[in-house]
Write an enzyme that holds these catalytic residues in place. Structure first.
Site, mmCIF file in Angstrom:
data_model
loop_
_atom_site.group_PDB
_atom_site.id
_atom_site.type_symbol
_atom_site.label_atom_id
_atom_site.label_comp_id
_atom_site.label_asym_id
_atom_site.label_seq_id
_atom_site.Cartn_x
_atom_site.Cartn_y
_atom_site.Cartn_z
ATOM 1 N N ASP A 267 0.986 -1.388 -0.152
ATOM 2 C CA ASP A 267 -0.166 -0.038 0.015
ATOM 3 C C ASP A 267 0.983 1.184 -0.021
ATOM 4 O O ASP A 267 1.119 1.763 1.116
ATOM 5 C CB ASP A 267 -0.894 0.093 1.272
ATOM 6 C CG ASP A 267 -2.093 0.909 1.106
ATOM 7 O OD1 ASP A 267 -2.106 1.777 0.257
ATOM 8 O OD2 ASP A 267 -3.014 1.112 1.921
ATOM 9 N N ALA A 268 1.465 1.553 -1.290
ATOM 10 C CA ALA A 268 2.283 2.757 -1.202
ATOM 11 C C ALA A 268 1.686 3.906 -1.966
ATOM 12 O O ALA A 268 2.223 5.026 -1.957
ATOM 13 C CB ALA A 268 3.455 2.186 -2.354
ATOM 14 N N LYS A 269 0.639 3.793 -2.770
ATOM 15 C CA LYS A 269 -0.147 4.883 -3.301
ATOM 16 C C LYS A 269 0.998 5.682 -4.097
ATOM 17 O O LYS A 269 0.856 6.852 -4.090
ATOM 18 C CB LYS A 269 -0.799 5.485 -2.298
ATOM 19 C CG LYS A 269 -1.771 4.751 -1.679
ATOM 20 C CD LYS A 269 -2.977 5.800 -0.745
ATOM 21 C CE LYS A 269 -3.727 4.976 0.197
ATOM 22 N NZ LYS A 269 -3.353 4.176 0.848
ATOM 23 N N ARG A 270 1.781 4.958 -4.951
ATOM 24 C CA ARG A 270 2.580 5.869 -5.639
ATOM 25 C C ARG A 270 2.151 6.360 -7.105
ATOM 26 O O ARG A 270 1.094 5.822 -7.581
ATOM 27 C CB ARG A 270 3.874 4.963 -6.366
ATOM 28 C CG ARG A 270 4.630 4.243 -4.922
ATOM 29 C CD ARG A 270 5.251 5.541 -4.211
ATOM 30 N NE ARG A 270 6.697 5.180 -3.292
ATOM 31 C CZ ARG A 270 5.912 5.196 -2.087
ATOM 32 N NH1 ARG A 270 5.344 5.583 -1.368
ATOM 33 N NH2 ARG A 270 7.274 4.485 -1.121
ATOM 34 N N THR B 238 -0.475 -0.445 -4.849
ATOM 35 C CA THR B 238 -1.605 0.759 -4.954
ATOM 36 C C THR B 238 -1.063 1.620 -5.639
ATOM 37 O O THR B 238 0.201 2.232 -5.431
ATOM 38 C CB THR B 238 -1.974 0.963 -3.604
ATOM 39 O OG1 THR B 238 -1.158 1.420 -2.825
ATOM 40 C CG2 THR B 238 -2.946 -0.003 -2.958
#
Length: 293
Positions: free
Chosen positions: A105-108, A135
């Protein structure tokens, strides 16, 4: 399907196929690994690298046989610096050894060579941080994610693209556009990405381009006329448990797309620790609720 796409995926089982099988075999549960300082304290652990590692590996041990996937929250490892990221590497390796899929869950999200570097970190074969999926944030434009989309396809990994989040601020971006909202464009782009790789729209297999849609978005899917079933990809739905959503809420909210939903619970399960059996029991209760909804 484009010839290039066929070549990229040749000889590899897709992430969507692997996740679909895990959801069928174990059930549609994703357990978030969120080592918040308050949870570390609740477990009697110090807010340091040793506490971080003990917490994280205990969660993997407790839920690996029950969950279709685990989702470590990258920021909570980053806050411990390079030593924290080394713990994350060990957590990803432990999950792989336990045969449970991982969602970093890095939301890069970025552009050009920077996005390519993020993709290299999280999706490249041989990277110490390589997860089964990651993510991504599409708010520099969905196509800015192309390096990650293409590398995921090449390596049999997946992505979950933020589409409709349940935080109050999200609507100020995601709902803009009315009948042609930002969220609807992201949903349609994800559907097109799955179609690009020849996904049979009448079949049961999931695509490898998934979406993040909050479990507590309520009527927003209907209000924005979002057809998640047509995406044919997995829907990561955080917010189950401590954030207020129940399995019955997920069934009502997602309707015909419920079979694609990976219900995600973090604090509600993690708060049952530190005993492995208590964590396993909490995960099993949540899983049974998802199965019976």
């Amino acid at each position: 399907m484009p010839e290039a796409a066929a070549t990229e995926t040749a000889g590899r089982e897709s992430f969507g196929s692997r996740l679909g099988r895990a959801m069928a075999d174990r059930g549609p549960l994703c357990v978030g690994i969120d080592p918040h300082p308050a949870l570390l304290q609740h477990w009697g652990l110090r807010d340091d690298v040793a506490g971080l590692e003990r917490f994280s590996l205990t969660v993997v041990d407790a839920v690996a046989s029950l969950a279709a996937a685990v989702k470590p929250q990258v920021a909570l490892y980053e806050r411990h610096g390079s030593a924290g990221m080394a713990v994350l590497e060990r957590v990803l390796a432990a999950a792989a050894d336990a045969s449970v899929l991982t969602i970093a869950d890095a939301k890069r999200g970025d552009i050009g060579s920077t996005m390519a570097a993020y993709a290299d970190a999280w999706l490249r074969d041989g990277s110490a941080l390589a997860a089964d999926s990651v993510t991504l944030s599409p708010y520099l434009g969905f196509e800015s994610l192309r390096p990650a989309l293409d590398l995921a396809a090449q390596t049999g990994r997946g992505v979950f693209v933020l589409a409709l989040t349940s935080n109050p601020e999200g609507a100020s971006v995601q709902h803009v556009g009315g009948a042609d909202s930002v969220a609807r464009r992201i949903v349609r782009a994800a559907a097109a990405e799955n179609q690009r790789y020849g996904l049979d729209q009448g079949g049961a297999e999931l695509g490898s381009t998934g979406l993040v849609v909050g479990a507590t978005v309520g009527s927003a899917l209907t209000d924005l006329d979002l057809d998640l079933a047509a995406v044919r990809g997995p829907i990561l739905a955080p917010g189950l448990g401590a954030q207020g959503a129940t399995a019955a809420d997920l069934r009502r909210t997602f309707g015909s797309a419920y079979g694609q939903v990976l219900g995600t619970s973090s604090r509600d399960i993690l708060g049952a620790g530190p005993r492995i059996q208590d964590l396993s029991d909490a995960a099993l209760r949540t899983l049974e609720e998802l199965r019976s909804a």
